[in-house]
Design an enzyme around this catalytic site. Structure first.
Site, PDB file in Angstrom:
ATOM      1  N   LYS A 182     -28.641 -49.674  19.459  1.00  0.00           N
ATOM      2  CA  LYS A 182     -27.260 -49.506  19.907  1.00  0.00           C
ATOM      3  C   LYS A 182     -26.453 -48.640  18.933  1.00  0.00           C
ATOM      4  O   LYS A 182     -25.679 -47.783  19.338  1.00  0.00           O
ATOM      5  CB  LYS A 182     -26.606 -50.877  20.035  1.00  0.00           C
ATOM      6  CG  LYS A 182     -25.180 -50.843  20.481  1.00  0.00           C
ATOM      7  CD  LYS A 182     -24.398 -51.997  19.924  1.00  0.00           C
ATOM      8  CE  LYS A 182     -24.388 -52.064  18.433  1.00  0.00           C
ATOM      9  NZ  LYS A 182     -23.699 -50.997  17.721  1.00  0.00           N
ATOM     10  N   GLN A 186     -23.475 -60.857  20.088  1.00  0.00           N
ATOM     11  CA  GLN A 186     -24.905 -60.904  20.387  1.00  0.00           C
ATOM     12  C   GLN A 186     -25.354 -62.302  20.772  1.00  0.00           C
ATOM     13  O   GLN A 186     -25.066 -63.269  20.072  1.00  0.00           O
ATOM     14  CB  GLN A 186     -25.702 -60.483  19.141  1.00  0.00           C
ATOM     15  CG  GLN A 186     -25.763 -59.007  18.892  1.00  0.00           C
ATOM     16  CD  GLN A 186     -26.613 -58.299  19.915  1.00  0.00           C
ATOM     17  OE1 GLN A 186     -26.179 -57.325  20.503  1.00  0.00           O
ATOM     18  NE2 GLN A 186     -27.816 -58.774  20.160  1.00  0.00           N
ATOM     19  N   ASP A 236     -19.796 -56.581  27.779  1.00  0.00           N
ATOM     20  CA  ASP A 236     -20.978 -57.186  28.401  1.00  0.00           C
ATOM     21  C   ASP A 236     -20.724 -57.560  29.859  1.00  0.00           C
ATOM     22  O   ASP A 236     -21.679 -57.811  30.607  1.00  0.00           O
ATOM     23  CB  ASP A 236     -21.388 -58.464  27.655  1.00  0.00           C
ATOM     24  CG  ASP A 236     -22.372 -58.211  26.520  1.00  0.00           C
ATOM     25  OD1 ASP A 236     -23.268 -57.361  26.700  1.00  0.00           O
ATOM     26  OD2 ASP A 236     -22.251 -58.876  25.471  1.00  0.00           O
TER      27      ASP A 236
HETATM   28  N1  LIG Z   1     -24.301 -59.917  24.130  1.00  0.00           N
HETATM   29  C1  LIG Z   1     -25.515 -59.426  24.311  1.00  0.00           C
HETATM   30  N2  LIG Z   1     -25.718 -58.403  25.182  1.00  0.00           N
HETATM   31  C2  LIG Z   1     -26.970 -57.875  25.364  1.00  0.00           C
HETATM   32  O1  LIG Z   1     -27.134 -56.948  26.175  1.00  0.00           O
HETATM   33  C3  LIG Z   1     -28.060 -58.414  24.600  1.00  0.00           C
HETATM   34  C4  LIG Z   1     -27.792 -59.462  23.716  1.00  0.00           C
HETATM   35  N3  LIG Z   1     -26.522 -59.960  23.607  1.00  0.00           N
HETATM   36  N4  LIG Z   1     -28.763 -60.014  22.959  1.00  0.00           N
HETATM   37  C5  LIG Z   1     -30.102 -59.464  22.939  1.00  0.00           C
HETATM   38  C6  LIG Z   1     -30.447 -58.863  24.269  1.00  0.00           C
HETATM   39  C7  LIG Z   1     -31.659 -57.948  24.204  1.00  0.00           C
HETATM   40  N5  LIG Z   1     -31.183 -56.646  24.600  1.00  0.00           N
HETATM   41  C8  LIG Z   1     -31.962 -55.482  24.557  1.00  0.00           C
HETATM   42  C9  LIG Z   1     -31.535 -54.302  25.105  1.00  0.00           C
HETATM   43  C10 LIG Z   1     -32.299 -53.148  25.029  1.00  0.00           C
HETATM   44  C11 LIG Z   1     -33.533 -53.163  24.420  1.00  0.00           C
HETATM   45  C12 LIG Z   1     -34.340 -51.930  24.357  1.00  0.00           C
HETATM   46  O2  LIG Z   1     -33.835 -50.837  24.231  1.00  0.00           O
HETATM   47  N6  LIG Z   1     -35.677 -52.034  24.456  1.00  0.00           N
HETATM   48  C13 LIG Z   1     -36.581 -50.892  24.340  1.00  0.00           C
HETATM   49  C14 LIG Z   1     -37.717 -51.203  23.387  1.00  0.00           C
HETATM   50  C15 LIG Z   1     -37.292 -51.448  21.998  1.00  0.00           C
HETATM   51  C16 LIG Z   1     -38.520 -51.699  21.118  1.00  0.00           C
HETATM   52  O3  LIG Z   1     -39.335 -50.766  20.942  1.00  0.00           O
HETATM   53  O4  LIG Z   1     -38.670 -52.824  20.629  1.00  0.00           O
HETATM   54  C17 LIG Z   1     -37.228 -50.592  25.683  1.00  0.00           C
HETATM   55  O5  LIG Z   1     -37.280 -51.484  26.545  1.00  0.00           O
HETATM   56  O6  LIG Z   1     -37.725 -49.494  25.845  1.00  0.00           O
HETATM   57  C18 LIG Z   1     -33.988 -54.347  23.880  1.00  0.00           C
HETATM   58  C19 LIG Z   1     -33.214 -55.504  23.954  1.00  0.00           C
HETATM   59  C20 LIG Z   1     -29.843 -56.720  24.862  1.00  0.00           C
HETATM   60  N7  LIG Z   1     -29.374 -57.955  24.691  1.00  0.00           N
END
Ligand SMILES: Nc1nc(=O)c2c([nH]1)NC[C@@H]1CN(c3ccc(C(=O)N[C@@H](CCC(=O)O)C(=O)O)cc3)C=[N+]21
Length: 283
Positions: A54, A98, A121
């Site tokens: 982010k 988060q 969010d």
């Molecule tokens: N208030 C709040 N809002 C959220 O939106 C929120 C949260 N808390 N807590 C945690 C989770 C998790 N989350 C992710 C978003 C994108 C990837 C992301 O970009 N993933 C990459 C991979 C990253 C890697 O290589 O590990 C992908 O899917 O390609 C991961 C995890 C948002 N969250």
């Protein structure tokens, strides 16, 4: 047949460029850059990944990010006081706390403390309610990002059967509302659903948001369906897996999102889009 892979990373990069253009337009009009406050409590590994990605993306979009890294021992009272302070701060457009939070903090109390017009969010009952009554204001990032992906690939849910697997507050429920808004016929499946395989087999569009690797079987997928995999599951060997059996589902689907590189990057890009929207709501 082999499915076309939906490139979430590429669409996210393009969306970040669009947000950047919106930020530049603000600056050209003499307004300040949008600012996003991110509060991270303790050290959940999934949250750490998210915060890292982010921060990089905020820089690309020209959004100022303010990080609050607090110890796991932070009390609910202390957290609510910080939220109050950020709510009152005219230099802050968006507030993200988060999830998950430590056990001693009630997440709903925190979500409801965030000013609805700073709720990037889209989790506040005000914003969820707006989405439910066809008057969306700030929309939850992951479901909104999924709708953007479909749009960019020319997939219109109107008149289609959309089946959502998972009924969580953060993905399943708002995803169902997004699909309904887009005029799909919507089914939401959950742990009490009696014949999940049959529900999925009827779907033109399947969205899997369960949080269990390989939970949706490839053989359930209707030939020619669109498969959107929201799951991001860290396996014992350190690799990431989605909620869908990717290889088997790819044999049947017309379109499918990979993990990683599918919905995950869109969640982050949409967070930036929501932050810009918040800034433009304020001034
Ligand atoms: N208030 C709040 N809002 C959220 O939106 C929120 C949260 N808390 N807590 C945690 C989770 C998790 N989350 C992710 C978003 C994108 C990837 C992301 O970009 N993933 C990459 C991979 C990253 C890697 O290589 O590990 C992908 O899917 O390609 C991961 C995890 C948002 N969250």
């Amino acid at each position: 047949m082999s499915a076309q892979i939906i490139d979430g990373k590429a669409v996210a990069a393009a969306l970040i460029e669009e947000v950047r253009a919106g930020v530049d337009a603000r600056l050209a009009a003499g307004k300040r850059a949008p600012a996003l406050a991110v509060i991270l409590i303790g050290d959940d590994p999934a949250s750490a990944v998210y915060v890292r990605n982010k921060k990089k993306s905020c820089e690309k979009a020209g959004i100022r990010s303010l990080a609050w890294d607090l110890p796991a021992s932070t009390t609910q009272e202390e957290l609510l006081a910080i939220v109050d302070q950020l709510n009152a701060d005219n230099e802050v457009d968006g507030i993200l706390v988060q999830l998950p939070l430590p056990e001693h903090i009630d997440p709903q109390a925190v979500i409801e403390r965030i000013a609805p017009h700073k709720d990037v969010d889209g989790f506040h009952p005000y914003n969820m309610g707006r989405l439910a009554i066809k008057m969306p204001l700030l929309r939850p990032c992951t479901p909104r990002g999924v709708m953007t992906l479909l749009e960019k690939y020319g997939i219109d849910p109107k008149g289609k059967k959309a089946v959502i697997v998972g009924a969580s507050n953060i993905v399943g429920r708002p995803q169902a509302l997004e699909m309904l808004l887009a005029r799909a016929t919507v089914t939401v499946c959950h742990s009490a659903t009696e014949n999940l395989a049959a529900e999925v087999a009827a779907a033109d569009i399947v969205v899997a948001a369960v949080g269990k690797p390989g939970f949706v079987k490839g053989e359930w997928v209707k030939p020619g369906a669109v498969v959107i995999d929201v799951g991001i599951n860290r396996l014992a060997d350190g690799t990431l897996a989605g909620d869908v059996e990717f290889a088997q589902a790819s044999e049947r689907a017309a379109f499918i999102t990979p993990v990683p590189g599918g919905v995950g990057p869109m969640t982050i890009a949409t967070l930036l889009q929501n932050t810009l929207d918040c800034a433009n709501l304020h001034a």
